[in-house]
Motif scaffolding. Sequence first.
Motif, mmCIF file in Angstrom:
data_model
loop_
_atom_site.group_PDB
_atom_site.id
_atom_site.type_symbol
_atom_site.label_atom_id
_atom_site.label_comp_id
_atom_site.label_asym_id
_atom_site.label_seq_id
_atom_site.Cartn_x
_atom_site.Cartn_y
_atom_site.Cartn_z
ATOM 1 N N THR A 191 0.859 -1.204 0.000
ATOM 2 C CA THR A 191 0.000 0.000 0.000
ATOM 3 C C THR A 191 0.881 1.235 0.000
ATOM 4 O O THR A 191 1.808 1.334 0.807
ATOM 5 C CB THR A 191 -0.867 0.007 1.270
ATOM 6 O OG1 THR A 191 -1.619 -1.206 1.303
ATOM 7 C CG2 THR A 191 -1.827 1.193 1.282
ATOM 8 N N LYS A 221 -2.756 0.049 -4.103
ATOM 9 C CA LYS A 221 -2.687 -1.158 -3.289
ATOM 10 C C LYS A 221 -2.644 -2.326 -4.270
ATOM 11 O O LYS A 221 -3.584 -2.543 -5.034
ATOM 12 C CB LYS A 221 -3.895 -1.312 -2.374
ATOM 13 C CG LYS A 221 -3.834 -2.604 -1.562
ATOM 14 C CD LYS A 221 -4.661 -2.581 -0.333
ATOM 15 C CE LYS A 221 -4.564 -3.906 0.419
ATOM 16 N NZ LYS A 221 -3.156 -4.229 0.794
ATOM 17 N N ASN A 229 -11.636 -3.297 6.202
ATOM 18 C CA ASN A 229 -12.369 -3.982 5.124
ATOM 19 C C ASN A 229 -11.905 -3.511 3.739
ATOM 20 O O ASN A 229 -12.509 -3.820 2.723
ATOM 21 C CB ASN A 229 -13.880 -3.765 5.292
ATOM 22 C CG ASN A 229 -14.219 -2.282 5.315
ATOM 23 O OD1 ASN A 229 -13.355 -1.438 5.022
ATOM 24 N ND2 ASN A 229 -15.456 -1.965 5.654
ATOM 25 N N GLU A 230 -10.835 -2.710 3.702
ATOM 26 C CA GLU A 230 -10.257 -2.218 2.440
ATOM 27 C C GLU A 230 -11.317 -1.536 1.584
ATOM 28 O O GLU A 230 -11.422 -1.738 0.378
ATOM 29 C CB GLU A 230 -9.604 -3.373 1.661
ATOM 30 C CG GLU A 230 -8.391 -3.911 2.405
ATOM 31 C CD GLU A 230 -7.601 -4.932 1.587
ATOM 32 O OE1 GLU A 230 -6.915 -5.743 2.212
ATOM 33 O OE2 GLU A 230 -7.692 -4.887 0.350
ATOM 34 N N TYR A 231 -12.134 -0.737 2.253
ATOM 35 C CA TYR A 231 -13.157 0.041 1.532
ATOM 36 C C TYR A 231 -12.595 1.443 1.314
ATOM 37 O O TYR A 231 -12.011 2.071 2.208
ATOM 38 C CB TYR A 231 -14.439 0.118 2.364
ATOM 39 C CG TYR A 231 -15.467 1.100 1.825
ATOM 40 C CD1 TYR A 231 -15.720 2.306 2.479
ATOM 41 C CD2 TYR A 231 -16.151 0.825 0.634
ATOM 42 C CE1 TYR A 231 -16.656 3.208 1.994
ATOM 43 C CE2 TYR A 231 -17.080 1.721 0.136
ATOM 44 C CZ TYR A 231 -17.324 2.915 0.820
ATOM 45 O OH TYR A 231 -18.247 3.815 0.320
ATOM 46 N N TRP A 274 -14.467 -1.331 -3.342
ATOM 47 C CA TRP A 274 -14.265 -2.420 -2.360
ATOM 48 C C TRP A 274 -13.056 -3.183 -2.885
ATOM 49 O O TRP A 274 -13.177 -4.054 -3.735
ATOM 50 C CB TRP A 274 -15.515 -3.295 -2.303
ATOM 51 C CG TRP A 274 -16.739 -2.556 -1.775
ATOM 52 C CD1 TRP A 274 -17.226 -2.567 -0.522
ATOM 53 C CD2 TRP A 274 -17.596 -1.700 -2.524
ATOM 54 N NE1 TRP A 274 -18.335 -1.774 -0.424
ATOM 55 C CE2 TRP A 274 -18.600 -1.218 -1.643
ATOM 56 C CE3 TRP A 274 -17.627 -1.261 -3.871
ATOM 57 C CZ2 TRP A 274 -19.614 -0.329 -2.048
ATOM 58 C CZ3 TRP A 274 -18.645 -0.387 -4.270
ATOM 59 C CH2 TRP A 274 -19.617 0.068 -3.367
ATOM 60 N N LYS A 305 -10.984 -5.340 -1.819
ATOM 61 C CA LYS A 305 -10.854 -6.806 -1.657
ATOM 62 C C LYS A 305 -11.647 -7.526 -2.737
ATOM 63 O O LYS A 305 -11.218 -8.525 -3.299
ATOM 64 C CB LYS A 305 -11.400 -7.220 -0.280
ATOM 65 C CG LYS A 305 -10.339 -7.476 0.794
ATOM 66 C CD LYS A 305 -10.951 -8.034 2.078
ATOM 67 C CE LYS A 305 -10.060 -7.685 3.266
ATOM 68 N NZ LYS A 305 -10.764 -7.887 4.561
ATOM 69 N N GLU A 306 -12.848 -6.998 -3.026
ATOM 70 C CA GLU A 306 -13.710 -7.684 -4.009
ATOM 71 C C GLU A 306 -13.440 -7.184 -5.426
ATOM 72 O O GLU A 306 -14.133 -7.582 -6.368
ATOM 73 C CB GLU A 306 -15.184 -7.453 -3.667
ATOM 74 C CG GLU A 306 -15.622 -8.140 -2.383
ATOM 75 C CD GLU A 306 -15.943 -7.105 -1.326
ATOM 76 O OE1 GLU A 306 -15.390 -7.188 -0.212
ATOM 77 O OE2 GLU A 306 -16.677 -6.148 -1.653
ATOM 78 N N ASN A 307 -12.452 -6.273 -5.576
ATOM 79 C CA ASN A 307 -12.155 -5.758 -6.918
ATOM 80 C C ASN A 307 -13.418 -5.172 -7.533
ATOM 81 O O ASN A 307 -13.774 -5.440 -8.687
ATOM 82 C CB ASN A 307 -11.596 -6.901 -7.797
ATOM 83 C CG ASN A 307 -10.895 -6.358 -9.023
ATOM 84 O OD1 ASN A 307 -10.663 -5.143 -9.106
ATOM 85 N ND2 ASN A 307 -10.588 -7.224 -9.970
#
Lengths: 210, 181
Positions: free
Chosen positions: A69, A94, A110-112, A136, A138-140
């Motif tokens: 990051t 990131k 939550n990497e938001y 989001w 994490k969810e790409n």
Amino acid sequence: IVGAEPSNGASELNGDVVEYNAKTGLMTADGHVVLKHNDGVARGSHAEYNTKTQDGLLTGGVVANQGDTHLTCDSVRFFGGTQVVAEGNVHGSKGDKAYEGPRAEYSTDNEYLRLPAGGTITTADGSFTADYMEGWMKENHARGVGNAYVTSPKRNFEGGGDEAEYFGEESGKVVLTGNAWAIQDNNRLKSQRLTVYLDEKGQAQTEAAQ
Amino acid sequence: MEKKMKMVMLLAAAAFIGGIAWVVFSVPKEENVKEAGDPGPRLMEYSSNTIREEKDGKVIWEIYAEQSQMNVDTQDTVFQNVKGKYYQGDKLITITAPHGVYNSKTRNVRLDGGAKAVTSDNETLDCASLEWVADEGRLLAIGKAKLVRGGVTITADRIEAADEFNSFKAQGNAHIVKGKE
């Protein structure tokens, strides 16, 4: 600035002048500031850090790195160790995703990510720009509202609309809604809703909703 | 025999009185001192001596020294093997140092040669020299200063303690670590 590497869990603050108030837990630093926490390192010219609340502020040409990051901006605030608000010429990344805008709000748990004043989020599939962006990581998954614009140079594709939503894990699906348009090679499409797949084969499959 | 004894005593008395007269009445002038070679400052030597400073009836600091020399003219005092006590609110700071100086004009104290301070809360402050600046009520740790307090370690060229040893200002390669080190 000479300093030992802090072991895990330690916060370290270096500078030309550092002040610490044990009653309030507040540390401030000025001049060649280096703030270290776990494996993260952030540099600036002025810093404030509260050891009791883990709230912090770093200003003056901020450069911050932690694992994969990276962040540069004019100033950054930390809240409770998980919330980060960066302001002014914000450029962050990131892994293979990047973002930029005047202001970025990021939750490390939550990497938001939120770009409330608009900006651009870039992924392996392309770049997404809008007046308001959220992602989001994490969810790409990313969403843009207001003058949404999508470009994927390696797929020779661009499109836009009032809103754009990107689902990276679903073959790079992009849903454009409201005055939606799309151009790829010589194909042009217009509709209220367009679904585009920026998939691995580089073909944008478009389904024009009636 | 008796006559001889009287003569010897008379001569001794004359010499003694003469000596006192010399000390009291003929204070060597600056020039004279220079011309005749400087006899050095006039010192009063003490062993196992304690001096203290009070303010409004409260002891601010107290210094015990194995050896101390007070300059009669300037009233400045130099200490050897010092153990100091410094009171900050309800906190007692005990300081040891091989050497120290008390400046009677400024009422400042400097303990140097490697000062080590320990508070009643087991906080430690190590440095080359520790200075008490009387009129500003500041305690300065100068030279490789290191403070350890409640999981926080501060190192710097200079650390200033204030607010009853609750707030600290570190200057020059200042470095604070909070948490395990």
